[in-house]
Write an enzyme that holds these catalytic residues in place. Structure first.
Site, PDB file in Angstrom:
ATOM      1  N   ASP A 155       0.965  -1.101  -0.099  1.00 14.61           N
ATOM      2  CA  ASP A 155       0.065   0.025   0.029  1.00 14.61           C
ATOM      3  C   ASP A 155       0.912   1.191   0.091  1.00 14.61           C
ATOM      4  O   ASP A 155       2.258   1.183  -0.188  1.00 14.61           O
ATOM      5  CB  ASP A 155      -1.109  -0.212   1.024  1.00 14.61           C
ATOM      6  CG  ASP A 155      -0.288   0.281   2.424  1.00 14.61           C
ATOM      7  OD1 ASP A 155       0.844   0.413   2.684  1.00 14.61           O
ATOM      8  OD2 ASP A 155      -1.024   0.345   3.442  1.00 14.61           O
ATOM      9  N   HIS A 156       0.393   2.324   0.233  1.00 10.94           N
ATOM     10  CA  HIS A 156       1.166   3.598   0.192  1.00 10.94           C
ATOM     11  C   HIS A 156       2.284   3.623   1.343  1.00 10.94           C
ATOM     12  O   HIS A 156       3.332   4.093   1.177  1.00 10.94           O
ATOM     13  CB  HIS A 156       0.298   4.820   0.360  1.00 10.94           C
ATOM     14  CG  HIS A 156      -0.786   4.797   1.503  1.00 10.94           C
ATOM     15  ND1 HIS A 156      -1.787   3.998   1.715  1.00 10.94           N
ATOM     16  CD2 HIS A 156      -0.589   5.280   2.888  1.00 10.94           C
ATOM     17  CE1 HIS A 156      -2.375   4.207   2.670  1.00 10.94           C
ATOM     18  NE2 HIS A 156      -1.769   5.105   3.521  1.00 10.94           N
ATOM     19  N   CYS A 199       2.881  -3.568   3.990  1.00  7.43           N
ATOM     20  CA  CYS A 199       2.170  -2.160   4.295  1.00  7.43           C
ATOM     21  C   CYS A 199       2.829  -1.438   5.478  1.00  7.43           C
ATOM     22  O   CYS A 199       4.039  -1.684   5.644  1.00  7.43           O
ATOM     23  CB  CYS A 199       0.675  -2.416   4.774  1.00  7.43           C
ATOM     24  SG  CYS A 199       0.566  -3.557   6.144  1.00  7.43           S
ATOM     25  N   GLY A 200       2.190  -0.619   6.337  1.00  8.43           N
ATOM     26  CA  GLY A 200       2.905   0.029   7.494  1.00  8.43           C
ATOM     27  C   GLY A 200       3.643  -0.798   8.343  1.00  8.43           C
ATOM     28  O   GLY A 200       4.880  -0.805   8.732  1.00  8.43           O
ATOM     29  N   THR A 201       2.715  -1.720   8.870  1.00 12.78           N
ATOM     30  CA  THR A 201       3.022  -2.784   9.785  1.00 12.78           C
ATOM     31  C   THR A 201       3.222  -4.223   9.413  1.00 12.78           C
ATOM     32  O   THR A 201       3.993  -5.049   9.884  1.00 12.78           O
ATOM     33  CB  THR A 201       2.010  -2.889  11.088  1.00 12.78           C
ATOM     34  OG1 THR A 201       0.690  -3.308  10.385  1.00 12.78           O
ATOM     35  CG2 THR A 201       1.933  -1.474  11.536  1.00 12.78           C
ATOM     36  N   GLY A 202       2.837  -4.469   8.142  1.00  9.17           N
ATOM     37  CA  GLY A 202       2.575  -5.865   7.737  1.00  9.17           C
ATOM     38  C   GLY A 202       1.481  -6.701   8.202  1.00  9.17           C
ATOM     39  O   GLY A 202       1.062  -7.717   7.953  1.00  9.17           O
ATOM     40  N   GLY A 210      -1.973  -5.494   8.574  1.00 12.05           N
ATOM     41  CA  GLY A 210      -3.371  -5.672   7.720  1.00 12.05           C
ATOM     42  C   GLY A 210      -3.040  -6.441   6.429  1.00 12.05           C
ATOM     43  O   GLY A 210      -4.076  -7.525   6.177  1.00 12.05           O
ATOM     44  N   HIS A 252       8.352 -24.350   9.002  1.00 16.62           N
ATOM     45  CA  HIS A 252       7.299 -25.070   9.769  1.00 16.62           C
ATOM     46  C   HIS A 252       5.991 -24.742   9.011  1.00 16.62           C
ATOM     47  O   HIS A 252       5.214 -25.331   9.283  1.00 16.62           O
ATOM     48  CB  HIS A 252       7.425 -24.352  11.292  1.00 16.62           C
ATOM     49  CG  HIS A 252       8.463 -25.068  11.961  1.00 16.62           C
ATOM     50  ND1 HIS A 252       8.701 -24.975  13.322  1.00 16.62           N
ATOM     51  CD2 HIS A 252       9.625 -25.717  11.609  1.00 16.62           C
ATOM     52  CE1 HIS A 252       9.840 -25.583  13.720  1.00 16.62           C
ATOM     53  NE2 HIS A 252      10.460 -25.782  12.416  1.00 16.62           N
ATOM     54  N   ARG A 309       7.225   0.545   8.232  1.00 13.09           N
ATOM     55  CA  ARG A 309       7.448   1.493   9.372  1.00 13.09           C
ATOM     56  C   ARG A 309       8.108   0.636  10.366  1.00 13.09           C
ATOM     57  O   ARG A 309       8.236   1.111  11.249  1.00 13.09           O
ATOM     58  CB  ARG A 309       5.847   1.979   9.856  1.00 13.09           C
ATOM     59  CG  ARG A 309       5.329   3.044   8.596  1.00 13.09           C
ATOM     60  CD  ARG A 309       4.193   3.147   8.990  1.00 13.09           C
ATOM     61  NE  ARG A 309       3.590   4.296   8.168  1.00 13.09           N
ATOM     62  CZ  ARG A 309       1.982   4.583   7.879  1.00 13.09           C
ATOM     63  NH1 ARG A 309       1.344   3.981   8.834  1.00 13.09           N
ATOM     64  NH2 ARG A 309       1.770   5.456   6.969  1.00 13.09           N
ATOM     65  N   ARG A 317       6.442 -33.718  10.534  1.00 12.72           N
ATOM     66  CA  ARG A 317       5.464 -33.527  11.710  1.00 12.72           C
ATOM     67  C   ARG A 317       4.476 -32.190  11.062  1.00 12.72           C
ATOM     68  O   ARG A 317       3.684 -32.069  11.834  1.00 12.72           O
ATOM     69  CB  ARG A 317       6.117 -33.313  12.963  1.00 12.72           C
ATOM     70  CG  ARG A 317       6.981 -32.200  13.152  1.00 12.72           C
ATOM     71  CD  ARG A 317       7.763 -32.255  14.804  1.00 12.72           C
ATOM     72  NE  ARG A 317       8.227 -31.052  15.010  1.00 12.72           N
ATOM     73  CZ  ARG A 317       9.448 -30.629  14.685  1.00 12.72           C
ATOM     74  NH1 ARG A 317       9.950 -31.544  13.781  1.00 12.72           N
ATOM     75  NH2 ARG A 317       9.963 -29.540  14.886  1.00 12.72           N
ATOM     76  N   HIS A 318       5.460 -31.374  10.552  1.00 16.06           N
ATOM     77  CA  HIS A 318       4.609 -30.141   9.984  1.00 16.06           C
ATOM     78  C   HIS A 318       3.399 -30.327   8.991  1.00 16.06           C
ATOM     79  O   HIS A 318       2.465 -29.294   8.856  1.00 16.06           O
ATOM     80  CB  HIS A 318       5.685 -29.158   9.527  1.00 16.06           C
ATOM     81  CG  HIS A 318       6.784 -28.634  10.582  1.00 16.06           C
ATOM     82  ND1 HIS A 318       6.456 -28.230  11.828  1.00 16.06           N
ATOM     83  CD2 HIS A 318       8.019 -29.002  10.680  1.00 16.06           C
ATOM     84  CE1 HIS A 318       7.359 -28.055  12.451  1.00 16.06           C
ATOM     85  NE2 HIS A 318       8.543 -28.790  11.873  1.00 16.06           N
ATOM     86  N   ARG A 372      -0.019 -30.546  10.360  1.00 17.68           N
ATOM     87  CA  ARG A 372      -0.397 -29.030  11.140  1.00 17.68           C
ATOM     88  C   ARG A 372      -0.598 -28.047   9.807  1.00 17.68           C
ATOM     89  O   ARG A 372      -1.663 -27.543  10.086  1.00 17.68           O
ATOM     90  CB  ARG A 372       0.752 -28.588  11.780  1.00 17.68           C
ATOM     91  CG  ARG A 372       1.054 -29.644  12.948  1.00 17.68           C
ATOM     92  CD  ARG A 372       2.443 -29.232  13.718  1.00 17.68           C
ATOM     93  NE  ARG A 372       2.652 -30.095  14.780  1.00 17.68           N
ATOM     94  CZ  ARG A 372       3.774 -30.149  15.258  1.00 17.68           C
ATOM     95  NH1 ARG A 372       4.820 -29.494  14.887  1.00 17.68           N
ATOM     96  NH2 ARG A 372       4.103 -31.141  16.099  1.00 17.68           N
TER      97      ARG A 372
END
Ligand code: RB5
Length: 147
Positions: free
Chosen positions: A8-9, A65-68, A70, A98, A109, A132-133, A136
């Site tokens: 995103d922006h 994105c800003g934080t990852g 969203g 895993h 950010r 084993r993964h 899951r």
């Protein structure tokens, strides 16, 4: 590896650097936008990249994105996607080893260029461990289908 990349922006400035990093390492990259830093809604790009990854077997995605956060929430709504929100080398490595993640998400950010490069290195050089993964991961995918 083949990568579809979107942001995103708030992730736009780093998207170009990520694409260059991937190309320098010899990966095939498709930039799914945006084309400039104008304000956009991150779910739209999460959807574009997720659909591209699902439609092109064996491909992967990167969403910024800003934080990852969203981007990862939105991408994980789509059946077939395992989007991992990562913050460092270890989480990106484990996301592949895993969780068999097919999309790497992070925040411009939150993570600087050095950490981003290390996450890309981990994600592109780590194979799913299987064993084993497997069961899951299959349970995760069954949840997507049954709820
Ligand atoms: C945009 O301001 C910001 O909310 C977005 O980039 C992302 O961080 C959301 O999770």
């Amino acid at each position: 590896m083949k990568f579809y990349v979107g942001s995103d922006h708030a992730g736009f400035a780093v998207k170009g650097q990520v694409i260059e990093m991937l190309k320098t390492k010899g990966h095939d990259v498709v930039d799914l936008g945006p084309e400039n830093g104008n304000r956009v809604d991150y779910p739209d790009y999460a959807e574009k990249v997720s659909h591209a990854v699902i439609s092109d077997e064996g491909s992967y995605g990167i969403l910024i994105c800003g934080t990852g956060i969203g981007m990862s929430i939105a991408a994980n709504k789509i059946d077939g996607i395992r989007a991992a929100h990562c913050n460092d080398y270890y989480t990106a490595q484990m996301a592949r080893a895993h969780n068999d993640a097919n999309i790497l998400c992070f925040g411009e950010r939150v993570s600087g260029p050095g950490v981003i490069e290390s996450m890309i290195e981990a994600f592109t050089t780590t194979e799913f461990e299987g064993g084993r993964h497997v069961g899951r991961v299959e349970k995760i995918m069954a949840l997507q289908k049954s709820h």
